[in-house]
Design an enzyme around this catalytic site. Structure first.
Site, PDB file in Angstrom:
ATOM      1  N   THR A 209       0.829  -1.209   0.000  1.00 22.31           N
ATOM      2  CA  THR A 209       0.000   0.000   0.000  1.00 22.31           C
ATOM      3  C   THR A 209       0.860   1.255   0.000  1.00 22.31           C
ATOM      4  OG1 THR A 209      -0.106   0.025   2.426  1.00 22.31           O
ATOM      5  CG2 THR A 209      -1.905  -1.086   1.267  1.00 22.31           C
ATOM      6  N   ASN A 211       0.895   4.885   1.689  1.00 22.46           N
ATOM      7  CA  ASN A 211       0.365   5.437   2.948  1.00 22.46           C
ATOM      8  C   ASN A 211       0.410   6.959   2.944  1.00 22.46           C
ATOM      9  OD1 ASN A 211       0.326   3.076   5.282  1.00 22.46           O
ATOM     10  ND2 ASN A 211       1.741   2.643   3.615  1.00 22.46           N
ATOM     11  N   GLU A 258      -4.470   4.233   3.636  1.00 19.98           N
ATOM     12  CA  GLU A 258      -3.609   3.284   2.920  1.00 19.98           C
ATOM     13  C   GLU A 258      -4.340   2.883   1.654  1.00 19.98           C
ATOM     14  OE1 GLU A 258      -1.721   0.288   5.918  1.00 19.98           O
ATOM     15  OE2 GLU A 258      -3.749   0.719   6.618  1.00 19.98           O
TER      16      GLU A 258
END
Length: 309
Positions: A209, A211, A258
């Site tokens: 992911t 962030n 995220e």
């Protein structure tokens, strides 16, 4: 559409940046009602440059700094949206104690008339300005007439629920209805920020992911969203986003966003991206362990792909 010129002072402006037709308001979010004010300003004097006058920070941030963050758009995103709506100049005046204490008449005379040399003004019916919001659309009309400056007071843009407002858009996002926010904004709501290093757990789980911290942005409903990510190079990538404090992993002190980008390879650290929330899929949940979390993410990703078509 070229990016508008952003000015943070009204003193000693070069002639090219004076004499505009000026749309007035905080314009947080730059929703359809704000766009109507810009259009009215332009229609009154189409040959003049079109400007928007707004305040940074938002006056509420100045007066109530302990309030939770509530902004729909921070200045760079706001200026971009104003530019997309036709503004070539954004006067983002610093809202400080001196400006807060300035009486409405002084603001009109020193800032709008002398400082900006405004040719024409436009505002919404609920516009208020000056010390303790002492000026309103009616008093602005009197001042403008006396000063030989035109004014257009624009009625609110309505939908089936009533006047479109930043407050209603915030509520729609906090209640988990990003589609309602999209309808009122005329575009999806976007959180823009710089990608920071997380704990790389997503990578371990097989779902890397990007962030972001929400910072001064409004915190929408915590949970999972189908999203589209606008990259710094102009590409748009579909993905699945989570907004929350990661209860399965012990909890974060600050809310983070995220986002897993579908079918994407590349390093986004340190780059600014915009995450556009399109559909709310489910609320934040706490799972028994990493395996359960992993299978939930797989289900979320499938649901997001389906929602995004």
């Amino acid at each position: 559409m070229p990016a508008p010129t952003i000015l943070t002072d009204w003193h000693d402006l070069p002639e090219a940046l004076r004499g505009a037709t000026v749309a007035l308001g905080n314009m947080d979010g730059v929703h359809l009602g704000h766009v109507a004010v810009l259009r009215a300003a332009h229609a009154a004097r189409p040959a003049a440059p079109l400007a928007a006058l707004t305040f940074e920070p938002h006056p509420r941030e100045h007066f109530r700094p302990e309030d939770p963050p509530f902004r729909l758009t921070l200045l760079p995103a706001k200026a971009q949206a104003l530019g997309a709506a036709g503004a070539s100049i954004v006067y983002a005046l610093p809202f400080d104690a001196a400006l807060a204490a300035m009486p409405a008449e002084t603001f009109f005379e020193t800032v709008l008339a002398q400082g900006l040399g405004a040719l024409h003004l436009a505002c919404g019916q609920d516009f208020a300005f000056g010390h303790r919001r002492g000026g309103d659309a009616a008093s602005l009309a009197r001042m403008a007439e006396a000063g030989g400056i035109g004014l257009t007071v624009v009625p609110p843009v309505m939908d089936r629920q009533g006047p479109i407002s930043s407050t209603r858009i915030r509520r729609a996002l906090q209640d988990g209805y990003p589609e309602r926010a999209t309808a009122m904004l005329g575009r999806p709501w976007e959180v823009r920020g710089v990608v920071v290093h997380g704990d790389k757990l997503g990578r371990v789980l097989g779902w890397p992911t990007a962030n972001l911290w929400l910072g001064r942005h409004l915190e929408p409903a915590r949970g999972v969203y189908a999203a589209v990510v606008a990259l710094a190079d102009g590409r748009e990538v579909k993905g699945v986003a989570n907004i929350g404090r990661r209860p399965t992993l012990g909890g974060d002190p600050e809310t983070r966003l995220e986002v897993h980008l579908f079918d994407f390879q590349g390093d986004l650290y340190g780059q600014e991206i915009g995450v556009r929330l399109l559909h709310f899929l489910r609320p934040d949940a706490k799972f028994a362990g990493l395996e359960e979390l992993k299978s939930a993410i797989a289900g979320d990703a499938e649901a997001a792909r389906a929602a995004l078509g």
